[in-house]
Design an enzyme around this catalytic site. Sequence first.
Site, PDB file in Angstrom:
ATOM      1  N   THR A   1     -15.353 -53.840   6.790  1.00 17.56           N
ATOM      2  CA  THR A   1     -13.968 -53.443   7.048  1.00 17.56           C
ATOM      3  C   THR A   1     -13.304 -52.764   5.858  1.00 17.56           C
ATOM      4  O   THR A   1     -12.242 -52.171   6.004  1.00 17.56           O
ATOM      5  CB  THR A   1     -13.125 -54.670   7.435  1.00 17.56           C
ATOM      6  OG1 THR A   1     -13.114 -55.606   6.351  1.00 17.56           O
ATOM      7  CG2 THR A   1     -13.720 -55.360   8.669  1.00 17.56           C
TER       8      THR A   1
ATOM      9  N   CYS B   1      -5.527  -3.208   2.020  1.00 14.24           N
ATOM     10  CA  CYS B   1      -5.364  -3.366   3.468  1.00 14.24           C
ATOM     11  C   CYS B   1      -6.663  -3.519   4.242  1.00 14.24           C
ATOM     12  O   CYS B   1      -7.222  -4.591   4.326  1.00 14.24           O
ATOM     13  CB  CYS B   1      -4.535  -2.205   4.021  1.00 14.24           C
ATOM     14  SG  CYS B   1      -3.851  -2.555   5.670  1.00 14.24           S
TER      15      CYS B   1
ATOM     16  N   GLU C   1       0.834  -1.194   0.000  1.00  8.90           N
ATOM     17  CA  GLU C   1       0.000   0.000   0.000  1.00  8.90           C
ATOM     18  C   GLU C   1       0.878   1.257   0.000  1.00  8.90           C
ATOM     19  O   GLU C   1       1.854   1.349   0.756  1.00  8.90           O
ATOM     20  CB  GLU C   1      -0.880  -0.044   1.245  1.00  8.90           C
ATOM     21  CG  GLU C   1      -1.841   1.095   1.423  1.00  8.90           C
ATOM     22  CD  GLU C   1      -2.698   0.933   2.674  1.00  8.90           C
ATOM     23  OE1 GLU C   1      -3.656   1.702   2.834  1.00  8.90           O
ATOM     24  OE2 GLU C   1      -2.392   0.023   3.496  1.00  8.90           O
TER      25      GLU C   1
ATOM     26  N   SER D   1       0.531  -3.133   7.021  1.00  4.12           N
ATOM     27  CA  SER D   1       0.061  -3.679   8.296  1.00  4.12           C
ATOM     28  C   SER D   1       1.225  -3.734   9.282  1.00  4.12           C
ATOM     29  O   SER D   1       2.230  -4.394   9.032  1.00  4.12           O
ATOM     30  CB  SER D   1      -0.513  -5.085   8.076  1.00  4.12           C
ATOM     31  OG  SER D   1      -1.106  -5.580   9.248  1.00  4.12           O
TER      32      SER D   1
ATOM     33  N   LYS E   1      -9.108   2.667  -2.367  1.00  4.79           N
ATOM     34  CA  LYS E   1      -9.406   1.992  -1.100  1.00  4.79           C
ATOM     35  C   LYS E   1     -10.785   2.421  -0.599  1.00  4.79           C
ATOM     36  O   LYS E   1     -11.148   3.601  -0.673  1.00  4.79           O
ATOM     37  CB  LYS E   1      -8.331   2.335  -0.068  1.00  4.79           C
ATOM     38  CG  LYS E   1      -8.442   1.599   1.256  1.00  4.79           C
ATOM     39  CD  LYS E   1      -7.223   1.899   2.128  1.00  4.79           C
ATOM     40  CE  LYS E   1      -7.235   1.124   3.440  1.00  4.79           C
ATOM     41  NZ  LYS E   1      -6.016   1.376   4.243  1.00  4.79           N
TER      42      LYS E   1
ATOM     43  N   SER F   1      -9.456 -54.657   9.008  1.00  7.51           N
ATOM     44  CA  SER F   1     -10.296 -55.303  10.016  1.00  7.51           C
ATOM     45  C   SER F   1      -9.874 -54.891  11.422  1.00  7.51           C
ATOM     46  O   SER F   1     -10.707 -54.806  12.331  1.00  7.51           O
ATOM     47  CB  SER F   1     -10.249 -56.829   9.865  1.00  7.51           C
ATOM     48  OG  SER F   1      -8.949 -57.332  10.103  1.00  7.51           O
TER      49      SER F   1
ATOM     50  N   ARG G   1     -25.959 -45.878  14.692  1.00  8.54           N
ATOM     51  CA  ARG G   1     -26.649 -46.931  13.942  1.00  8.54           C
ATOM     52  C   ARG G   1     -27.159 -48.034  14.868  1.00  8.54           C
ATOM     53  O   ARG G   1     -28.304 -48.495  14.755  1.00  8.54           O
ATOM     54  CB  ARG G   1     -25.720 -47.496  12.866  1.00  8.54           C
ATOM     55  CG  ARG G   1     -26.280 -48.680  12.072  1.00  8.54           C
ATOM     56  CD  ARG G   1     -27.626 -48.382  11.433  1.00  8.54           C
ATOM     57  NE  ARG G   1     -27.607 -47.228  10.589  1.00  8.54           N
ATOM     58  CZ  ARG G   1     -27.417 -47.270   9.264  1.00  8.54           C
ATOM     59  NH1 ARG G   1     -27.245 -48.430   8.662  1.00  8.54           N
ATOM     60  NH2 ARG G   1     -27.430 -46.160   8.556  1.00  8.54           N
TER      61      ARG G   1
END
Length: 642
Positions: free
Chosen positions: A469, A172, A47, A199, A116, A366, A347
């Site tokens: 499985t 920004c 910026e 920043s 901006k 398994s 279930r």
Amino acid sequence: MENYGFLRVAAAMPRVHVADPASNTREILNLVNDAVIRGVSIVAFPELSVTGYTCADLFGQQTLVDKAEQSCADIVRMSAGMDCVLVFGTPMRWRGRLYNCAVVSRGGKIIGIVPKTYLAGNGEFYEPRWFESADKLPGRCVGVDFAGQKDIPFGVRQLFRVGNALFGVEICQDLWSPVPQSSWAALAGAQLIINLSASNEVLMKHEYRKMLVSATSSRLFAAYLYCSCGYGESTQDLVWAGSSLIYENGSLIAESRRFQRGSSLLCGDVDIERMETLRTREHCYGYAGSIPEYEVRDAGKPALTDFCTSLLRHVEPHPFVPQGDPEALAARCREILSSQVAGLSSRLEHIRCRKAVIGVSGGLDSTLALLVAVLAFDELGLPRRNIVTVTMPGFGTSGRTHDNSTRLMELLGTDFREISILPAVRQHFADIGQDEDVHDLTYENSQARERTQLLMDIAGKEGGIVVGTGDLSELALGWCTYNGDHMSMYGVNVSVPKTLVRTLVVWAANNRFGDTSELRDVLLDIADTPISPELVPAADDGSIAQKTEDLVGPYELHDFFLYNFFRCGYNPRKILFLALKAFAGRYDEETVSHWLSTFMKRFFAQQFKRSCLPDGPKVGLVSLSPRGDWRMPSDLETWWKL
């Protein structure tokens, strides 16, 4: 030179000379030249990079503003022969007001100027003292004269096209606002957002900044380049670190080293094709209301970048398994096991069932299914003896897997049973006229179906359900016997790929079932056992003779192919390109190409097995359930060739 959908972008952080546009111009042009050498298509600067961000009331001086405009003209003119799009920051006066702007240029021409919108107005900055918000401008772009050029589009609602990529610009504070400009730009088609920022650094702000950029790129299904100023800005009251970031859909592509002296350039390759695919697949991407109309400016073709030689991004070889971060791995394992346990527990409760039946072979799949069942029964307060575990030795069962399966069942305290399938299979061979010495598909499938028949009938007798499985990788390859191990009443591993199955078993051994060293040792030995269906006789020394990865290829390759084909929608050529990057030094091109062809052939030919898949919990982003995640005709024409 193929680009495979990638675009090379860069965040340039020049050494700042506050209120000295001529010196800043030299710094900017040096970095542009560096970016061109590296094959960058778009290079962004911080910026107000032409003047420096910390000029304060000097922005009210006409001399500084005039010098900034002259420097912009110099940057555009002197970069005319450089094959790169520039996005840099400058103050610009228009109709008696000063705007904080991003200038987009290429080939000696200013393509557009974006002002901006959200001005910083807290205790650290007070931009409204010097600048006007873009909110005061007309909705559509207006033409302005600037830096010696006439009728330049000026306004927020602009997108810029570079080849197949569209990018939008915000500045920004726009990102930090409740409704960022980038949201509208992305909905209008921008796959890349560029943020010119200044920043500063205060405690923990860097972590928050990264979180914000990551979340924004993820929410927008976009790449996000955040370029911030660094060394040379005034430290009268604040410190600047040059914190620049490149993210793609929530993942970090590149990050600058903060607090560097002098100028630096951060490059990264973003996948524009991937962003388009994800947006198409994710129906949550969109907006029910009206989207502001954006004007698209043509910024030319991307630079000729040799991505084959140098791809500036990490390609993860094991996309299903977190690498390098034990905490992330532990969190992933806990989450997946919890999802599997929740699915099975729910279930069982819904159908008022108090028993489960599992075939335990001494192999990875398994074992994981059994661990999930044990955790589910513990969760429900049901005795582990209600889990009927059956080992069914056959022609190919090795001593190692047999001993591991029996010891595992004993240590976990389940209802352990051993039933040899040999008499029944031999009778079946006699009935259908199969020669026991011919180890063909019938020989193998007869054993798999006999085992499934035993489990189903035991479940009926006990009033329980058969817990499947089979894992996701086997389903993708169709590496299962139709109406054999392919079938169950609830498959807990159905969306867990093979590379993750091993990881889960090892993690569970060390963190959930490490009460006794013997149980832990058994689980770890199972994780180290070669993957095999054990359907052909063992070797003379009793070891496993039939190794799956010798027959269909390494599962780490297949899981890589599956993720990039399913999740990212890549074509086979791009998958091959990425696989060679991910597995460089491990597999050569001939090997990868061979197993990729195997994967694609089997994936398309074996859809009929996935079309009648049993229920099972989805635990990750990749699942092949025909009821929601993957629907495909079983008899379509193939188009997989490399």
